[in-house]
Structures are given as C-alpha cells and as structure tokens.
Design a protein around this motif. Structure first.
Motif, mmCIF file in Angstrom:
data_model
loop_
_atom_site.group_PDB
_atom_site.id
_atom_site.type_symbol
_atom_site.label_atom_id
_atom_site.label_comp_id
_atom_site.label_asym_id
_atom_site.label_seq_id
_atom_site.Cartn_x
_atom_site.Cartn_y
_atom_site.Cartn_z
ATOM 1 N N MET A 1 31.389 -9.797 61.563
ATOM 2 C CA MET A 1 30.263 -10.157 62.398
ATOM 3 C C MET A 1 29.104 -9.228 62.037
ATOM 4 S SD MET A 1 30.075 -10.603 66.549
ATOM 5 C CE MET A 1 31.726 -10.150 66.766
ATOM 6 N N GLU A 2 27.932 -9.801 61.870
ATOM 7 C CA GLU A 2 26.766 -8.991 61.538
ATOM 8 C C GLU A 2 25.601 -9.362 62.455
ATOM 9 O OE1 GLU A 2 24.470 -10.236 57.887
ATOM 10 O OE2 GLU A 2 26.377 -11.240 57.500
ATOM 11 N N VAL A 3 24.643 -8.478 62.550
ATOM 12 C CA VAL A 3 23.467 -8.703 63.382
ATOM 13 C C VAL A 3 22.366 -9.306 62.514
ATOM 14 C CG1 VAL A 3 21.724 -7.606 64.828
ATOM 15 C CG2 VAL A 3 24.075 -6.788 64.895
ATOM 16 N N MET A 4 21.812 -10.432 62.978
ATOM 17 C CA MET A 4 20.738 -11.111 62.252
ATOM 18 C C MET A 4 19.632 -11.464 63.231
ATOM 19 S SD MET A 4 22.619 -13.811 59.715
ATOM 20 C CE MET A 4 21.093 -14.266 58.935
ATOM 21 N N SER A 5 18.482 -11.789 62.676
ATOM 22 C CA SER A 5 17.417 -12.292 63.533
ATOM 23 C C SER A 5 17.459 -13.811 63.484
ATOM 24 C CB SER A 5 16.050 -11.766 63.083
ATOM 25 O OG SER A 5 15.766 -12.206 61.786
ATOM 26 N N CYS A 6 17.226 -14.420 64.639
ATOM 27 C CA CYS A 6 17.295 -15.868 64.787
ATOM 28 C C CYS A 6 16.155 -16.521 64.013
ATOM 29 C CB CYS A 6 17.212 -16.234 66.265
ATOM 30 S SG CYS A 6 17.160 -17.999 66.588
ATOM 31 N N LYS A 7 16.459 -17.595 63.267
ATOM 32 C CA LYS A 7 15.424 -18.314 62.512
ATOM 33 C C LYS A 7 14.488 -19.081 63.442
ATOM 34 C CE LYS A 7 17.129 -18.265 58.076
ATOM 35 N NZ LYS A 7 16.433 -18.038 56.876
ATOM 36 N N GLY A 8 14.941 -19.361 64.662
ATOM 37 C CA GLY A 8 14.119 -20.117 65.606
ATOM 38 C C GLY A 8 13.151 -19.252 66.401
ATOM 39 N N CYS A 9 13.686 -18.189 67.022
ATOM 40 C CA CYS A 9 12.855 -17.389 67.917
ATOM 41 C C CYS A 9 12.634 -15.957 67.439
ATOM 42 C CB CYS A 9 13.466 -17.380 69.315
ATOM 43 S SG CYS A 9 15.089 -16.610 69.392
ATOM 44 N N GLY A 10 13.438 -15.491 66.484
ATOM 45 C CA GLY A 10 13.254 -14.144 65.953
ATOM 46 C C GLY A 10 14.055 -13.074 66.667
ATOM 47 N N LEU A 21 21.136 -19.271 63.988
ATOM 48 C CA LEU A 21 20.370 -19.455 65.227
ATOM 49 C C LEU A 21 21.117 -18.803 66.378
ATOM 50 C CD1 LEU A 21 19.418 -23.242 64.936
ATOM 51 C CD2 LEU A 21 17.912 -21.296 64.561
ATOM 52 N N CYS A 22 20.360 -18.265 67.327
ATOM 53 C CA CYS A 22 20.981 -17.689 68.521
ATOM 54 C C CYS A 22 21.478 -18.831 69.407
ATOM 55 C CB CYS A 22 19.989 -16.805 69.269
ATOM 56 S SG CYS A 22 18.582 -17.690 69.978
ATOM 57 N N LYS A 26 20.319 -22.794 69.508
ATOM 58 C CA LYS A 26 21.310 -23.839 69.213
ATOM 59 C C LYS A 26 21.357 -24.857 70.340
ATOM 60 C CE LYS A 26 24.532 -21.291 66.281
ATOM 61 N NZ LYS A 26 25.883 -20.727 66.157
ATOM 62 N N ARG A 27 21.283 -24.381 71.564
ATOM 63 C CA ARG A 27 21.312 -25.267 72.723
ATOM 64 C C ARG A 27 20.077 -26.169 72.739
ATOM 65 N NH1 ARG A 27 23.267 -21.742 75.688
ATOM 66 N NH2 ARG A 27 21.376 -20.688 76.285
ATOM 67 N N LYS A 28 18.894 -25.581 72.456
ATOM 68 C CA LYS A 28 17.655 -26.371 72.405
ATOM 69 C C LYS A 28 17.723 -27.410 71.295
ATOM 70 C CE LYS A 28 14.592 -22.733 74.080
ATOM 71 N NZ LYS A 28 13.521 -21.806 73.689
ATOM 72 N N LEU A 29 18.258 -27.031 70.138
ATOM 73 C CA LEU A 29 18.379 -27.951 69.008
ATOM 74 C C LEU A 29 19.336 -29.093 69.336
ATOM 75 C CD1 LEU A 29 17.372 -28.349 66.101
ATOM 76 C CD2 LEU A 29 19.384 -27.090 65.344
ATOM 77 N N GLU A 30 20.418 -28.789 70.027
ATOM 78 C CA GLU A 30 21.368 -29.836 70.414
ATOM 79 C C GLU A 30 20.748 -30.787 71.435
ATOM 80 O OE1 GLU A 30 24.669 -32.142 70.290
ATOM 81 O OE2 GLU A 30 24.151 -30.505 68.942
#
Length: 134
Positions: A1-10, A21-22, A26-30
């Motif tokens: 598991m690694e820490v990343m910044s979300c492509k949607g909100c940062g 995506l956080c 992901k919920r908004k995209l769905e």
C-alpha cells in the motif's frame, strides 16, 4: 500500500490498486456512471458526443466505460469505439467478435502443449516372479 494523490481532487490517500482515485471521487464517478447509464436507457440512439454534452462527462471517460463493457452503444459507428486489433467499429469492449475468437484460439493453442508419448513397455516373461542369480 502506498500513499498517492487523487487524480480527481488532489487529496492524499492510501492507494491499494485500480484507478488512482480516492473513495469520495470513486463514489462521485460511480454516481455519474449511473446517470449516464440511465440517460442511455432513455435515449438509446444518442451518440458519445451527445451524451458527453448532456451529462457533462468527458468523452474519454465514456469511451473507457464502453471499453470496460460497462456501457454499450446502440449502433457500431466510426466516431465510437473501434476494434484494437482490426479497426472495425464495435459497440462495446476492446475487440470485435471475430478477433476475440482468433485471440482465444491463439491463447488456447499456446497453452496446450503436445502430449509426450509414453514409452512402450514390453512384457518379456509375462507377470511371473523373478529371482536374482548368484
């Protein structure tokens, strides 16, 4: 598991796998996917450009859903999705039916290995008991 910044909100989040995506994005995209799916049920002849404009979704995102076979076009059009192998227009997925069959056969033949012939054992003296000579 690694820490990343979300492509949607940062925002930073723990990335396990899949799309970067956080959970909130992901919920908004769905939710957006469900809206697009309902729009296509109500308007079955809509093109990708019409859906993109009406639902405020990127054409790239709609094409991704079609490639993932989550959505299907009513007609195979050139402005839609084309087979990645032969280039003919398709309704959903990545490959046309003919190319899917060809790829399946190719993979199946690669997996099936030729069977090794078993050596033939000759029965010399039948099934009799044998003794060692001194």
């Amino acid at each position: 598991m690694e820490v990343m910044s979300c492509k949607g909100c940062g925002r930073l989040f723990n990335f396990v796998g899949g799309t970067p995506l956080c959970e909130a994005c992901k919920r908004k995209l769905e939710e957006k996917f469900q809206e697009v799916k309902q729009y296509l049920r109500d308007n079955p002849g809509a093109t990708i450009a019409q859906v993109s404009e009406e639902m405020d979704v990127a054409v790239k995102q709609i094409k991704q859903w079609i490639r993932e076979e989550r959505l299907a076009l009513s007609d195979a059009t050139v402005d839609g999705i084309v087979c990645e192998h032969c280039g003919i227009p398709i309704k959903t997925g990545r490959f046309c039916d003919k190319c899917k069959i060809d790829l399946t056969n190719t993979f199946a033949s690669a997996i099936d290995k030729p069977k090794v012939k078993q050596p033939v054992q000759r029965e010399r003296d039948g099934n009799r008991m044998r003794f060692l000579q001194k």
